[in-house]
Write a protein that holds these residues in place. Structure first.
Motif, PDB file in Angstrom:
ATOM      1  N   MET A   1       0.839  -1.192   0.000  1.00 35.46           N
ATOM      2  CA  MET A   1       0.000   0.000   0.000  1.00 35.46           C
ATOM      3  C   MET A   1       0.879   1.249   0.000  1.00 35.46           C
ATOM      4  SD  MET A   1      -2.900   1.224   2.773  1.00 35.46           S
ATOM      5  CE  MET A   1      -4.013  -0.132   2.401  1.00 35.46           C
ATOM      6  N   GLU A   2       0.573   2.193  -0.877  1.00 34.13           N
ATOM      7  CA  GLU A   2       1.253   3.486  -0.917  1.00 34.13           C
ATOM      8  C   GLU A   2       0.321   4.554  -0.361  1.00 34.13           C
ATOM      9  OE1 GLU A   2       3.026   4.654  -4.566  1.00 34.13           O
ATOM     10  OE2 GLU A   2       3.720   2.623  -5.062  1.00 34.13           O
ATOM     11  N   VAL A   3       0.805   5.286   0.654  1.00 33.77           N
ATOM     12  CA  VAL A   3      -0.007   6.313   1.295  1.00 33.77           C
ATOM     13  C   VAL A   3       0.840   7.566   1.517  1.00 33.77           C
ATOM     14  CG1 VAL A   3      -1.588   4.712   2.452  1.00 33.77           C
ATOM     15  CG2 VAL A   3       0.544   5.375   3.578  1.00 33.77           C
ATOM     16  N   ASP A   4       0.143   8.641   1.861  1.00 38.50           N
ATOM     17  CA  ASP A   4       0.861   9.872   2.200  1.00 38.50           C
ATOM     18  C   ASP A   4       1.505   9.768   3.580  1.00 38.50           C
ATOM     19  OD1 ASP A   4       0.132  11.333  -0.173  1.00 38.50           O
ATOM     20  OD2 ASP A   4      -1.885  11.567   0.664  1.00 38.50           O
ATOM     21  N   TYR A   5       0.801   9.129   4.523  1.00 39.46           N
ATOM     22  CA  TYR A   5       1.271   9.102   5.906  1.00 39.46           C
ATOM     23  C   TYR A   5       1.095   7.727   6.545  1.00 39.46           C
ATOM     24  CZ  TYR A   5       1.541  14.232   6.337  1.00 39.46           C
ATOM     25  OH  TYR A   5       1.879  15.560   6.206  1.00 39.46           O
TER      26      TYR A   5
END
Length: 347
Positions: free
Chosen positions: A1-5
């Motif tokens: 998963m790629e997230v901002d935070y």
């Protein structure tokens, strides 16, 4: 998963920062294994006055201005009642305390919060020969309902990992942070007293102050307000009341103790004249700092590592303010309030 935070910890600080992210349409993933109990144990009472010394809570006006709409929005999001307005009275132990109260109520910063009219006690089960003083703008947030419902909300949106966060698996190489099979631009540590095990921020002077709280059944009492004397007593249901809290700087466990229970009951019985039954006894370690200010900021070397901690015993009121400060610092390059930045502890 790629997230901002990545957000580590889902107590009051973690929830508040998640809300800043959600409302800014930032993607995030939370790691929490329920190891820190302070937010869940807290009775959730908030008020703008330190009632031991009759002084204003730091930044009380600013905190309340942010906290009230914050909890209203959480109630809408989670479809659950969280913020309860409640009358708060301070019991006076002497004429001298009455005089100190009136002196404090004349101060411009305290005038909006302290009533100048004494409240006479008519309840036969409360001993208050010197009357009571009313504090305005007080209330209670159901922290258990808040955190449990927010936990469910994140689970339903696949934003919660319930494994304990392993700091040694965090990879800091490159612009992105890597953790197992996840990737983020930033990480915010909201670990409460667990910060002591964090290799990036454990140099900060975080103390642990254990607090114990009782729930007691007092059928004869029948009060609909919170009362502060040596301890506070606050309604939970018609016959059940929260009683708290202890402050122990040496015991760093979440285990309730007989000494804590005895201390609370002994102090309660100095003004409560009714039989009671203890129905619940909980404990947690508050993340406290000697100067009574939060720990907020960015790591000196790793610019995408951040901390939001040290909320102490006033997390309900201060967490929305501190979270907004950190979010605006990261995203908008706004300077932090100098009294809460971790840079105040730089050598």
């Amino acid at each position: 998963m790629e997230v901002d935070y990545f957000v580590v910890g889902l107590g009051l600080a973690g929830v508040a920062f998640c809300e800043e992210l959600r409302q800014a349409n930032k993607s995030f993933l939370v790691f929490d294994n329920n190891s820190q109990q302070a937010s869940m144990v807290a009775a959730g009472m908030y008020n703008p006055v330190i009632l031991k010394r009759f002084t204003e809570v730091w930044m009380a006006k600013e905190q309340l201005a942010i906290a009230k709409p914050y909890y209203k929005e959480l109630e809408r999001l989670l479809n659950v009642k969280l913020d309860y307005t409640i009358k708060l009275y301070r019991r006076f132990a002497s004429i001298e305390e009455q005089n100190l109260w009136f002196t404090a109520s004349d101060k411009p910063n305290l005038e909006p919060y302290l009533s100048t009219k004494l409240v006479s006690n008519s309840n036969p089960h409360i001993d208050a020969p010197y009357n009571l003083g009313e504090v305005f703008e007080a209330g209670r947030v159901d922290t258990t309902a808040l955190i449990s419902n927010y936990n469910s909300y994140l689970k339903n949106h696949s934003q919660l990992v319930t494994d304990g966060f392993k700091h040694e698996l965090l990879q800091l190489d490159g612009e992105k942070l890597q953790y197992q099979n996840h990737e983020a631009n930033h990480i915010v540590f909201c670990e409460g007293f667990g910060l002591k095990q964090n290799p990036y921020f454990n140099h900060l002077p975080l103390n642990g102050t254990k607090g114990e709280v009782l729930t007691v059944n007092v059928p004869d009492l029948k009060i609909d307000y919170a009362l502060k004397s040596g301890v506070f007593i606050m309604p939970n249901t018609t016959e059940d009341y929260y009683v708290g809290a202890t402050y122990n700087r040496f015991d760093k466990t979440n285990t309730p103790t007989d000494n804590g229970k005895t201390e609370l009951i002994t102090k309660l019985n100095t003004f409560l004249k009714a039989s009671l039954e203890v129905t619940s006894h909980k404990a947690g370690v508050r993340p406290t700092v000697n100067d009574r200010r939060p720990l907020v900021g960015t790591h000196l070397k790793y610019k995408n590592l951040h901390v939001l901690n040290g909320l102490g015993s006033r997390g309900v009121m201060i967490s929305p303010y501190a979270a907004k400060q950190l979010f605006n610092h990261i995203e908008n390059k706004q300077p932090l309030n100098s009294e809460i930045t971790i840079n105040r502890f730089r050598v």
